[in-house]
Structures are given as structure tokens and as C-alpha cells.
Design a protein around this motif. Structure first.
Motif, PDB file in Angstrom:
ATOM      1  N   ASP A 185      -1.947   7.186  -8.962  1.00  0.00           N
ATOM      2  CA  ASP A 185      -2.942   6.115  -8.924  1.00  0.00           C
ATOM      3  C   ASP A 185      -3.365   5.852 -10.354  1.00  0.00           C
ATOM      4  O   ASP A 185      -3.828   6.768 -11.042  1.00  0.00           O
ATOM      5  N   TYR A 213      -5.679  -3.861 -10.973  1.00  0.00           N
ATOM      6  CA  TYR A 213      -5.046  -3.389  -9.749  1.00  0.00           C
ATOM      7  C   TYR A 213      -4.479  -1.987  -9.906  1.00  0.00           C
ATOM      8  O   TYR A 213      -4.249  -1.504 -11.012  1.00  0.00           O
ATOM      9  N   GLN A 235       2.099  -6.344  -3.087  1.00  0.00           N
ATOM     10  CA  GLN A 235       1.509  -5.394  -2.148  1.00  0.00           C
ATOM     11  C   GLN A 235       0.902  -4.190  -2.877  1.00  0.00           C
ATOM     12  O   GLN A 235       1.323  -3.045  -2.681  1.00  0.00           O
ATOM     13  N   THR A 254      -5.807   2.667   4.509  1.00  0.00           N
ATOM     14  CA  THR A 254      -5.717   3.679   3.454  1.00  0.00           C
ATOM     15  C   THR A 254      -7.086   3.863   2.804  1.00  0.00           C
ATOM     16  O   THR A 254      -8.027   3.115   3.082  1.00  0.00           O
ATOM     17  N   GLY A 292      -8.049  -3.963  -0.516  1.00  0.00           N
ATOM     18  CA  GLY A 292      -7.518  -2.609  -0.455  1.00  0.00           C
ATOM     19  C   GLY A 292      -6.530  -2.524   0.694  1.00  0.00           C
ATOM     20  O   GLY A 292      -6.770  -3.088   1.772  1.00  0.00           O
ATOM     21  N   MET A 293      -5.425  -1.849   0.468  1.00  0.00           N
ATOM     22  CA  MET A 293      -4.380  -1.754   1.487  1.00  0.00           C
ATOM     23  C   MET A 293      -4.980  -1.216   2.797  1.00  0.00           C
ATOM     24  O   MET A 293      -5.594  -0.152   2.803  1.00  0.00           O
ATOM     25  N   LYS A 344      -1.818  -1.234  -4.000  1.00  0.00           N
ATOM     26  CA  LYS A 344      -2.705  -0.354  -3.245  1.00  0.00           C
ATOM     27  C   LYS A 344      -4.110  -0.953  -3.233  1.00  0.00           C
ATOM     28  O   LYS A 344      -4.793  -0.941  -2.218  1.00  0.00           O
ATOM     29  N   TYR A 345      -4.508  -1.491  -4.387  1.00  0.00           N
ATOM     30  CA  TYR A 345      -5.833  -2.082  -4.540  1.00  0.00           C
ATOM     31  C   TYR A 345      -5.761  -3.153  -5.620  1.00  0.00           C
ATOM     32  O   TYR A 345      -5.018  -3.000  -6.592  1.00  0.00           O
ATOM     33  N   GLY A 387       1.425  -0.417  -6.250  1.00  0.00           N
ATOM     34  CA  GLY A 387       2.188   0.315  -5.252  1.00  0.00           C
ATOM     35  C   GLY A 387       3.612   0.451  -5.763  1.00  0.00           C
ATOM     36  O   GLY A 387       3.835   0.963  -6.862  1.00  0.00           O
ATOM     37  N   TYR A 419      -7.808   3.017   0.002  1.00  0.00           N
ATOM     38  CA  TYR A 419      -8.037   1.844  -0.836  1.00  0.00           C
ATOM     39  C   TYR A 419      -8.810   0.761  -0.088  1.00  0.00           C
ATOM     40  O   TYR A 419      -9.529  -0.026  -0.696  1.00  0.00           O
ATOM     41  N   GLU A 420      -8.672   0.731   1.234  1.00  0.00           N
ATOM     42  CA  GLU A 420      -9.455  -0.210   2.038  1.00  0.00           C
ATOM     43  C   GLU A 420     -10.943   0.135   1.926  1.00  0.00           C
ATOM     44  O   GLU A 420     -11.779  -0.746   1.721  1.00  0.00           O
TER      45      GLU A 420
END
Length: 163
Positions: free
Chosen positions: A41, A70, A112, A141, A137-138, A114-115, A73, A143-144
Motif C-alpha cells: 500500500d 491514489y 481499479q 475491502t 474505496g474498493m 484500491k483507493y 492496485g 479501503y471502502e
């Protein structure tokens, strides 16, 4: 042109070629490359201090600094293609909030992440500046949840929770 023998630049067309600016909104100019560290990350930040778009009502230019942050991913956005994409808003008529959300959604669709978060620091017009912020956020996960927390604290003050 991209060197077909180099996996890093494989599939990248804007990088290394003569710059061609689109005068119309052009999400198709965005390009990605493989993230060599998808297990990590880490933040990637872009600042575009010379963003311009048009007011959809008056047709007058709006000026802003667009900040994109960001956590990648599997794919990452290539910076020259991002520059060309952001330039394509030059003759695009949309409200500030729409521009920020369109940029975020196009980048989510493209890579796409992760965030991701996108902030527009628009210069004042009529004595008022507008600073829209959008994030993603994905789903499903951590990240959401991160997106929810960062949105709650955007601007430095948490939104009071309601009983």
C-alpha cells in the motif's frame, strides 16, 4: 513510441511521442501500466495546477488545481496520458463538482485502484471559491471504510453523528 522490448512501456502510446492535445473531453487518451508492487500500500499523488474547464452556463473559463491521490492496485495511470486527459477538459462545460466526480470515476474505471481521491481547488469567481472532493474505496475491502472515514473528515472537521 513505446519500445516493444521493454515491458515497462509496453502498450503506452502517449509517452515518448509528440504531444497531441484533444480539444474535446477525451477519456480514451488515458493509459495504464502494470504496478510492480501491488502487494504494497503506497500513495501516488498528482497535482495539476493549471486545470481549466468551462462554465456550462456562461461559457467562461474556470481555473483550478486538481489533486489526485491514489493507492494503486494492479494498474497505474501513466502521467503523460493523465496530463492529456486533464487538458481535454479545456473546452468541456461542466460544474466544478461534476468535473471532480467525472475525473474520479474515469480513473476508477481505468485502473481499479484500491483507493482514490480527487480534489478540485477552483479559483474564486464572484468572491466564492469552490473545492469539491470525491473519493472511492474498493468495495468489500478496508479501503471502502477508509473512503468513508476520509470523507467524514474532509476539510479537517468531522461531521457530527446523528443519534
Amino acid at each position: 513510441m513505446a519500445d516493444s522490448g521493454n515491458r515497462t512501456t509496453e502498450g503506452l502510446h502517449a509517452l515518448g511521442s509528440k504531444t497531441k492535445y484533444s480539444m474535446d473531453y477525451a477519456p480514451e487518451v488515458l493509459e495504464t501500466f502494470v504496478n510492480k508492487h501491488p502487494e504494497n500500500d503506497y500513495w501516488v499523488q498528482f497535482n495539476c495546477p493549471e486545470f481549466t474547464s468551462l462554465c456550462p452556463i456562461t461559457g467562461q473559463p474556470d481555473f483550478a488545481e486538481i489533486r489526485i491521490m491514489y493507492i494503486p492496485g494492479e494498474r497505474m495511470v501513466e502521467s503523460k496520458s493523465l496530463k492529456l486527459y486533464l487538458f481535454s477538459f479545456r473546452n468541456h462545460g461542466d460544474f466544478h463538482e461534476d468535473c471532480v466526480n467525472i475525473i474520479m470515476k474515469d480513473l476508477v474505471k481505468l485502473m481499479q485502484p484500491k483507493y482514490i481521491e480527487v480534489t478540485g481547488l477552483f479559483t474564486p469567481r464572484g468572491g466564492i471559491s469552490i473545492h469539491p472532493y470525491a473519493n472511492y474505496g474498493m468495495p468489500g475491502t478496508k479501503y471502502e471504510a477508509m473512503a468513508e472515514r476520509r470523507l467524514e473528515y474532509y476539510g479537517g472537521t468531522p461531521v457530527p453523528s446523528r443519534p
